[in-house]
Scaffold this motif. Structure first.
Motif, PDB file in Angstrom:
ATOM      1  N   ALA A 122      30.642   1.735  30.718  1.00  0.00           N
ATOM      2  CA  ALA A 122      30.148   2.600  29.643  1.00  0.00           C
ATOM      3  C   ALA A 122      28.821   3.238  30.030  1.00  0.00           C
ATOM      4  N   LEU A 123      27.936   2.442  30.637  1.00  0.00           N
ATOM      5  CA  LEU A 123      26.664   2.992  31.105  1.00  0.00           C
ATOM      6  C   LEU A 123      26.905   4.013  32.211  1.00  0.00           C
ATOM      7  N   GLY A 124      27.870   3.745  33.090  1.00  0.00           N
ATOM      8  CA  GLY A 124      28.191   4.706  34.141  1.00  0.00           C
ATOM      9  C   GLY A 124      28.686   6.020  33.583  1.00  0.00           C
ATOM     10  N   LEU A 125      29.494   5.961  32.503  1.00  0.00           N
ATOM     11  CA  LEU A 125      29.982   7.192  31.877  1.00  0.00           C
ATOM     12  C   LEU A 125      28.836   7.983  31.265  1.00  0.00           C
ATOM     13  N   ILE A 126      27.910   7.283  30.612  1.00  0.00           N
ATOM     14  CA  ILE A 126      26.754   7.972  30.016  1.00  0.00           C
ATOM     15  C   ILE A 126      25.923   8.663  31.100  1.00  0.00           C
ATOM     16  N   VAL A 127      25.677   7.950  32.202  1.00  0.00           N
ATOM     17  CA  VAL A 127      24.901   8.533  33.298  1.00  0.00           C
ATOM     18  C   VAL A 127      25.643   9.719  33.912  1.00  0.00           C
ATOM     19  N   THR A 128      26.960   9.625  34.023  1.00  0.00           N
ATOM     20  CA  THR A 128      27.754  10.734  34.558  1.00  0.00           C
ATOM     21  C   THR A 128      27.591  11.991  33.706  1.00  0.00           C
ATOM     22  N   LEU A 129      27.737  11.832  32.401  1.00  0.00           N
ATOM     23  CA  LEU A 129      27.613  12.981  31.501  1.00  0.00           C
ATOM     24  C   LEU A 129      26.198  13.547  31.514  1.00  0.00           C
ATOM     25  N   LEU A 130      25.210  12.660  31.552  1.00  0.00           N
ATOM     26  CA  LEU A 130      23.822  13.112  31.571  1.00  0.00           C
ATOM     27  C   LEU A 130      23.514  13.851  32.868  1.00  0.00           C
ATOM     28  N   SER A 131      23.985  13.314  33.994  1.00  0.00           N
ATOM     29  CA  SER A 131      23.755  13.967  35.278  1.00  0.00           C
ATOM     30  C   SER A 131      24.412  15.338  35.318  1.00  0.00           C
ATOM     31  N   PHE A 132      25.641  15.440  34.806  1.00  0.00           N
ATOM     32  CA  PHE A 132      26.335  16.738  34.786  1.00  0.00           C
ATOM     33  C   PHE A 132      25.600  17.733  33.893  1.00  0.00           C
ATOM     34  N   ALA A 133      25.143  17.265  32.722  1.00  0.00           N
ATOM     35  CA  ALA A 133      24.451  18.154  31.787  1.00  0.00           C
ATOM     36  C   ALA A 133      23.151  18.684  32.387  1.00  0.00           C
ATOM     37  N   VAL A 134      22.370  17.802  33.006  1.00  0.00           N
ATOM     38  CA  VAL A 134      21.113  18.244  33.620  1.00  0.00           C
ATOM     39  C   VAL A 134      21.393  19.205  34.770  1.00  0.00           C
ATOM     40  N   GLY A 135      22.392  18.869  35.599  1.00  0.00           N
ATOM     41  CA  GLY A 135      22.719  19.722  36.731  1.00  0.00           C
ATOM     42  C   GLY A 135      23.272  21.069  36.337  1.00  0.00           C
ATOM     43  N   GLU A 136      23.926  21.146  35.190  1.00  0.00           N
ATOM     44  CA  GLU A 136      24.535  22.407  34.776  1.00  0.00           C
ATOM     45  C   GLU A 136      23.641  23.232  33.864  1.00  0.00           C
ATOM     46  N   LEU A 137      22.895  22.590  32.989  1.00  0.00           N
ATOM     47  CA  LEU A 137      22.117  23.320  31.991  1.00  0.00           C
ATOM     48  C   LEU A 137      20.679  23.588  32.426  1.00  0.00           C
ATOM     49  N   LEU A 138      20.080  22.658  33.144  1.00  0.00           N
ATOM     50  CA  LEU A 138      18.662  22.793  33.480  1.00  0.00           C
ATOM     51  C   LEU A 138      18.410  23.212  34.929  1.00  0.00           C
ATOM     52  N   THR A 139      19.164  22.639  35.861  1.00  0.00           N
ATOM     53  CA  THR A 139      18.888  22.895  37.279  1.00  0.00           C
ATOM     54  C   THR A 139      19.030  24.362  37.669  1.00  0.00           C
ATOM     55  N   PRO A 140      20.110  25.086  37.287  1.00  0.00           N
ATOM     56  CA  PRO A 140      20.197  26.495  37.691  1.00  0.00           C
ATOM     57  C   PRO A 140      19.021  27.336  37.194  1.00  0.00           C
ATOM     58  N   ARG A 141      18.605  27.133  35.950  1.00  0.00           N
ATOM     59  CA  ARG A 141      17.476  27.894  35.423  1.00  0.00           C
ATOM     60  C   ARG A 141      16.192  27.545  36.172  1.00  0.00           C
ATOM     61  N   ALA A 142      15.996  26.265  36.436  1.00  0.00           N
ATOM     62  CA  ALA A 142      14.777  25.839  37.131  1.00  0.00           C
ATOM     63  C   ALA A 142      14.729  26.397  38.543  1.00  0.00           C
ATOM     64  N   LYS A 143      15.866  26.445  39.236  1.00  0.00           N
ATOM     65  CA  LYS A 143      15.882  26.966  40.599  1.00  0.00           C
ATOM     66  C   LYS A 143      15.610  28.460  40.631  1.00  0.00           C
ATOM     67  N   VAL A 144      16.147  29.200  39.663  1.00  0.00           N
ATOM     68  CA  VAL A 144      15.858  30.639  39.583  1.00  0.00           C
ATOM     69  C   VAL A 144      14.368  30.858  39.331  1.00  0.00           C
ATOM     70  N   GLN A 145      13.801  30.104  38.411  1.00  0.00           N
ATOM     71  CA  GLN A 145      12.371  30.236  38.130  1.00  0.00           C
ATOM     72  C   GLN A 145      11.526  29.822  39.337  1.00  0.00           C
ATOM     73  N   ALA A 146      11.995  28.814  40.094  1.00  0.00           N
ATOM     74  CA  ALA A 146      11.248  28.375  41.273  1.00  0.00           C
ATOM     75  C   ALA A 146      11.182  29.474  42.320  1.00  0.00           C
ATOM     76  N   LEU A 147      12.280  30.192  42.520  1.00  0.00           N
ATOM     77  CA  LEU A 147      12.266  31.296  43.480  1.00  0.00           C
ATOM     78  C   LEU A 147      11.371  32.437  43.010  1.00  0.00           C
ATOM     79  N   SER A 148      11.299  32.637  41.700  1.00  0.00           N
ATOM     80  CA  SER A 148      10.388  33.644  41.166  1.00  0.00           C
ATOM     81  C   SER A 148       8.935  33.214  41.378  1.00  0.00           C
TER      82      SER A 148
END
Length: 384
Positions: A122-148
């Motif tokens: 159950a903890l592994g499933l929570i971490v999986t969903l959290l990792s996917f959410a951060v990687g999909e929702l936050l990481t792309p925006r942060a990387k674009v801003q980092a290049l700027s």
């Protein structure tokens, strides 16, 4: 009439409830998860510090811009660090339970070692969903801003990219914008004057449809217009020059202009939003274009978060095996098994991006290795 002595009531230890077991395991694992995540993020940031941040500061980059660049690396570090931290936490937490004979106490209370799988998975499933959410929702925006931010750093002080002074060694600054254009700049002078510009408008990320060269140019602060002087514009049709136009002065609208320090750290496919990456992969496949970086990146979008589930399964299987075998997994083995995933992931990722392995194998093999290892441990434990 004689009376028989009342018999002593039998004492039987009841099994702890599922809720109590879950809370007990989480109290053991969660602190290690947070500590492991903090250490993983720190190590990733230290790697960035050694490779990029320290040279920027040494060349006189604006410390506030550098600090902003560091902060924008956090979402990616979190998404990558969560599965690794979970493996470290579950291995260490369950090994402590085994070393302290807590698992034996659970079994004496009627708890099967197999019940460890419930809360850990159950903890592994929570971490999986959290990792996917951060990687999909936050990481792309942060990387674009980092290049700027990198663009701001370069234009604020051209020395950070080895430009604008003697000893540049032929390095070129690479700018990219949201219209798919790659802008190469040979030199940046104080004040933001650009020299030796070459602008390629790409079709599908592969074939140039027009190339603009200019002796000099200028991008005003906060402006989305690049001014060009003394240049030439060549358009292509079927990869052959179609029209050639010379100009003394021109303007080129740009959007989300980003800078690459090394000419190769532009927005990588894995940092694209899933819908954008999915469309690009489908376009490449329709055109029979071999794009191993994009194909591998699409598989990594799912394989890296799912690694948390595979690691949770492996850790629980190892706990059952260690109990049945009377073995204690020490800290050294925990660190070794954690590092093994990172090393395996790094090797297979590079092989996939270079086309040495199919994308599916490159992305999912590290997960499969831990999953198969867990199955093997359970099989051996069942035979003991």
């Amino acid at each position: 009439m004689s009376r028989s002595a009342p018999s002593s009531p039998s004492v039987r230890r009841s099994a702890p409830s599922t809720g109590r077991l879950n809370r007990y395991l989480l109290e053991e694992i969660l602190p290690f998860l947070l500590a492991g995540l903090a250490v993983t993020i720190l190590l990733l940031l230290l790697a960035a510090l050694q490779a990029v941040i320290a040279p920027l500061l040494a060349k006189g980059a604006n410390p506030l811009l550098v600090a902003k660049l560091v902060a924008l690396q956090l979402p990616y570090a979190v998404s990558q660090g969560l599965p690794i931290a979970l493996l470290f936490a579950t291995l260490l937490g369950l090994s402590r339970l085994s070393a302290d004979s807590e698992i034996k106490a659970m079994q004496a209370s009627g708890v099967s070692p197999a019940r460890l799988f419930g809360p850990v998975m159950a903890l592994g499933l929570i971490v999986t969903l959290l990792s996917f959410a951060v990687g999909e929702l936050l990481t792309p925006r942060a990387k674009v801003q980092a290049l700027s931010v990198q663009r701001e750093i370069v234009l604020d002080n051209p020395r950070v990219a080895g430009l604008g002074g003697p000893g540049a060694g032929g390095k070129a600054l690479v700018l990219r914008d949201a219209f798919g254009r790659a802008i190469s700049v040979a030199d940046v002078e104080p004040g933001g004057e650009l020299r030796g510009l070459s602008i390629a408008s790409l079709r599908g990320g592969e074939v140039a449809r027009e190339i603009i060269t200019a002796r000099r140019g200028h991008l005003n602060a906060g402006s989305n217009v690049l001014e060009l002087f003394d240049g030439q514009r060549i358009t292509y049709q079927n990869e052959k020059p179609s029209t050639v136009l010379s100009f003394e002065r021109g303007t080129l609208p740009v959007q989300d202009l980003q800078a690459s320090f090394k000419g190769g750290d532009e927005l990588k496919p894995v940092f694209l939003p899933l819908r954008v990456l999915w469309k690009r992969v489908q376009d490449y496949r329709a055109q029979n274009i071999n794009a191993p970086q994009e194909f591998t990146a699409l598989q990594r979008k799912f394989a890296e978060p799912v690694a948390a589930l595979c690691m949770a399964f492996f850790a629980a299987a190892l706990a059952v095996f260690s109990f049945r075998s009377n073995l204690n997994i020490g800290l050294v083995w925990v660190l070794l098994l954690t590092f093994l995933y990172y090393a395996t992931w790094s090797v297979f990722r590079v092989m996939g991006e270079n086309g040495a392995l199919p994308a599916v194998l490159a992305a999912w093999t590290p997960d499969a290795l831990y999953l198969l290892a867990g199955v093997g441990l359970l099989w051996v434990a069942a035979r003991r």
